[in-house]
Design a protein around this motif. Sequence first.
Motif, mmCIF file in Angstrom:
data_model
loop_
_atom_site.group_PDB
_atom_site.id
_atom_site.type_symbol
_atom_site.label_atom_id
_atom_site.label_comp_id
_atom_site.label_asym_id
_atom_site.label_seq_id
_atom_site.Cartn_x
_atom_site.Cartn_y
_atom_site.Cartn_z
ATOM 1 N N ALA A 117 5.611 -54.600 14.082
ATOM 2 C CA ALA A 117 6.606 -53.848 13.418
ATOM 3 C C ALA A 117 7.359 -54.274 12.514
ATOM 4 O O ALA A 117 7.758 -55.428 12.786
ATOM 5 N N PRO A 118 7.517 -53.769 11.351
ATOM 6 C CA PRO A 118 8.763 -54.655 10.362
ATOM 7 C C PRO A 118 10.215 -54.430 11.041
ATOM 8 O O PRO A 118 10.241 -53.552 11.846
ATOM 9 N N GLU A 119 10.686 -55.426 10.797
ATOM 10 C CA GLU A 119 12.183 -55.634 11.509
ATOM 11 C C GLU A 119 13.130 -55.478 10.299
ATOM 12 O O GLU A 119 13.080 -55.558 9.210
ATOM 13 N N ARG A 120 14.392 -55.487 10.849
ATOM 14 C CA ARG A 120 15.572 -55.514 10.049
ATOM 15 C C ARG A 120 15.889 -56.790 9.589
ATOM 16 O O ARG A 120 16.724 -57.422 9.981
ATOM 17 N N VAL A 121 15.027 -57.309 8.564
ATOM 18 C CA VAL A 121 15.139 -58.700 8.045
ATOM 19 C C VAL A 121 16.104 -58.665 6.946
ATOM 20 O O VAL A 121 16.126 -57.686 6.436
ATOM 21 N N ARG A 122 16.394 -59.903 6.430
ATOM 22 C CA ARG A 122 17.038 -60.431 5.440
ATOM 23 C C ARG A 122 15.947 -61.061 4.505
ATOM 24 O O ARG A 122 15.303 -62.108 4.769
ATOM 25 N N LEU A 123 15.674 -60.485 3.169
ATOM 26 C CA LEU A 123 14.651 -61.283 1.982
ATOM 27 C C LEU A 123 15.403 -61.991 0.918
ATOM 28 O O LEU A 123 16.017 -60.724 0.381
ATOM 29 N N GLY B 156 16.064 -63.150 -2.715
ATOM 30 C CA GLY B 156 15.320 -63.500 -3.714
ATOM 31 C C GLY B 156 16.356 -64.286 -4.857
ATOM 32 O O GLY B 156 17.460 -64.385 -4.349
ATOM 33 N N ARG B 157 15.957 -64.656 -6.203
ATOM 34 C CA ARG B 157 16.734 -64.959 -7.251
ATOM 35 C C ARG B 157 17.658 -64.268 -7.728
ATOM 36 O O ARG B 157 18.889 -64.329 -8.007
ATOM 37 N N HIS B 158 17.454 -63.138 -7.883
ATOM 38 C CA HIS B 158 18.153 -61.793 -8.496
ATOM 39 C C HIS B 158 18.679 -60.909 -7.518
ATOM 40 O O HIS B 158 19.822 -60.266 -7.877
ATOM 41 N N VAL B 159 18.097 -60.438 -6.358
ATOM 42 C CA VAL B 159 18.473 -59.576 -5.334
ATOM 43 C C VAL B 159 18.225 -60.240 -4.014
ATOM 44 O O VAL B 159 17.381 -61.163 -3.819
ATOM 45 N N THR B 160 18.846 -59.465 -3.094
ATOM 46 C CA THR B 160 18.505 -59.666 -1.835
ATOM 47 C C THR B 160 18.516 -58.516 -0.891
ATOM 48 O O THR B 160 19.055 -57.392 -1.329
ATOM 49 N N VAL B 161 17.488 -58.548 -0.058
ATOM 50 C CA VAL B 161 17.017 -57.135 0.626
ATOM 51 C C VAL B 161 17.425 -57.396 2.114
ATOM 52 O O VAL B 161 17.154 -58.164 2.598
ATOM 53 N N VAL B 162 18.466 -56.504 2.242
ATOM 54 C CA VAL B 162 19.043 -56.645 3.770
ATOM 55 C C VAL B 162 18.910 -55.263 4.471
ATOM 56 O O VAL B 162 18.532 -54.224 3.825
ATOM 57 N N PRO B 163 18.893 -55.341 6.063
ATOM 58 C CA PRO B 163 19.073 -53.924 6.528
ATOM 59 C C PRO B 163 20.185 -53.212 5.932
ATOM 60 O O PRO B 163 21.458 -53.449 5.770
ATOM 61 N N LEU B 164 20.022 -51.773 5.827
ATOM 62 C CA LEU B 164 21.043 -50.700 5.280
ATOM 63 C C LEU B 164 22.033 -50.618 6.280
ATOM 64 O O LEU B 164 21.917 -50.431 7.355
ATOM 65 N N ASP B 165 23.088 -50.847 5.638
ATOM 66 C CA ASP B 165 24.432 -50.827 6.724
ATOM 67 C C ASP B 165 25.432 -49.898 5.833
ATOM 68 O O ASP B 165 25.947 -50.014 4.777
ATOM 69 N N ALA B 166 25.429 -48.492 6.334
ATOM 70 C CA ALA B 166 26.173 -47.326 5.664
ATOM 71 C C ALA B 166 27.538 -47.566 5.577
ATOM 72 O O ALA B 166 28.122 -47.409 4.321
ATOM 73 N N GLN B 167 28.273 -48.405 6.631
ATOM 74 C CA GLN B 167 29.464 -48.780 6.184
ATOM 75 C C GLN B 167 29.663 -49.716 5.160
ATOM 76 O O GLN B 167 30.416 -49.584 4.423
ATOM 77 N N ALA B 168 28.796 -50.677 5.258
ATOM 78 C CA ALA B 168 29.229 -51.854 4.298
ATOM 79 C C ALA B 168 28.547 -51.660 2.969
ATOM 80 O O ALA B 168 29.084 -52.128 1.917
ATOM 81 N N ARG C 33 8.701 -57.341 -5.198
ATOM 82 C CA ARG C 33 7.858 -58.377 -4.626
ATOM 83 C C ARG C 33 8.168 -58.743 -3.203
ATOM 84 O O ARG C 33 7.322 -59.424 -2.517
ATOM 85 N N LEU C 34 9.389 -58.856 -2.903
ATOM 86 C CA LEU C 34 9.971 -59.240 -1.674
ATOM 87 C C LEU C 34 9.376 -58.497 -0.491
ATOM 88 O O LEU C 34 8.927 -59.097 0.530
ATOM 89 N N MET C 35 9.652 -57.168 -0.679
ATOM 90 C CA MET C 35 8.830 -56.219 0.203
ATOM 91 C C MET C 35 7.447 -56.242 0.507
ATOM 92 O O MET C 35 6.893 -56.133 1.572
ATOM 93 N N ALA C 36 6.817 -56.154 -0.545
ATOM 94 C CA ALA C 36 5.258 -56.524 -0.401
ATOM 95 C C ALA C 36 4.898 -57.616 0.183
ATOM 96 O O ALA C 36 3.962 -57.809 1.039
#
Length: 387
Positions: free
Chosen positions: A25-31, A33-45, A141-144
């Motif tokens: 199963a996909p997890e709440r990981v941090r990916l 990149g050079r331009h962006v970072t993909v992180v688990p969604l945190d509504a408060q943050a 690209r990061l998610m794929a």
Amino acid sequence: MNPDRDPVTGLPIGRPVAVTAPAPAPERVRLEGRHVTVVPLDAQAHGTALAEGAVGPGREALWQYMAAGPFDDRESFQAYLTACEASADPLFYAILDARTGQAIGHASLMRIDRANRVIEVGNILYTPALQRTPGATEAMRLMAGYVFDLGYRRYEWKCNALNAPSRKAAERLGFAYEGLFRQAVIVKGRNRDTAWFSMLDGEWPQIRQGFDRWLDPAHLSEGGQSLRLGALNRATIPGTPLRRATIADEAALAALQAAAYAPNRPLLGVEPVPLLTPAAEVLARYEVWLPDHDGRLAGALILDPTPDHLMIWSVSVDPAHQGSGLGNALLAAAEARAQDLDLSVLRLYTGDKLVRNIDWYARRGYATERVEDLPDRRLVHMLKILA
């Protein structure tokens, strides 16, 4: 009995699947990149920054084809984000600007089918700060890459058939259009015909290469992209019958290259350059285009696009098809590919002892640019400028 036919009934059946256990199963990981970072969604943050670009007058178009929104106030948007954060499928990620750390979009992995190793990317919200930037492409690209690293076989993209920008984005990113599901769902009280796109694990090495070429700093300029991602990810060369290679072609490509270049070994006294790189690495590093004949590989055209020229890394023809004109057709296909990439300069190199090869290229408009001395051989670098 053909292995793709049932031994009892003789009827055609699908090819065997090497790994049939459920995918992780996909997890709440941090990916990163050079331009962006993909992180688990945190509504408060992430809520305040996302609201800046996604809530209020003028933002309605962002939500036109989404199941949720638009949002007139931050309170309702925050409630939406809170529900997204709690969801496991769809599993939401925030997209952060790598420089500021501010949230500028979100996306999700959804319809997670671990048993069949199929997953979809959806709920893609790009605020104006993310739209039409390298980070927008890098996030996909990061998610794929994460999905295929987990071992999924199929990565899906679905959108409202009326959503022309989404359909164009899917093709640009390397997804293949599969068809239209008419009256698939009802969204916001209206009919939605759904356009389906997919990307397969066997196709990913060549698609990943297109992403990484486009995202390489050397391929980006202040005025925009040097190479178009849509062209890099194209599955065909216009005007030719060649197809883009997949992982399934690895063994056949290795055998073809070995047979095609074997005659050069005694002439050179060393291993031919194309045989120094394993087929799996070739598929990961270069564009590989293949002509088929009666279900078998007849040749291979291997290319290395750069911002200012197209390098022809290898042109190989199966010995059974040499003298058929296939070599000429492959070289012509390289020129068509250069034009498709908006490149006017083609380069190649060959061993200085391969006099017939040098003469063959020269008759097709390639001029010697320089001779390179290496410890074990000399390479003749040749160039052609298209009109």
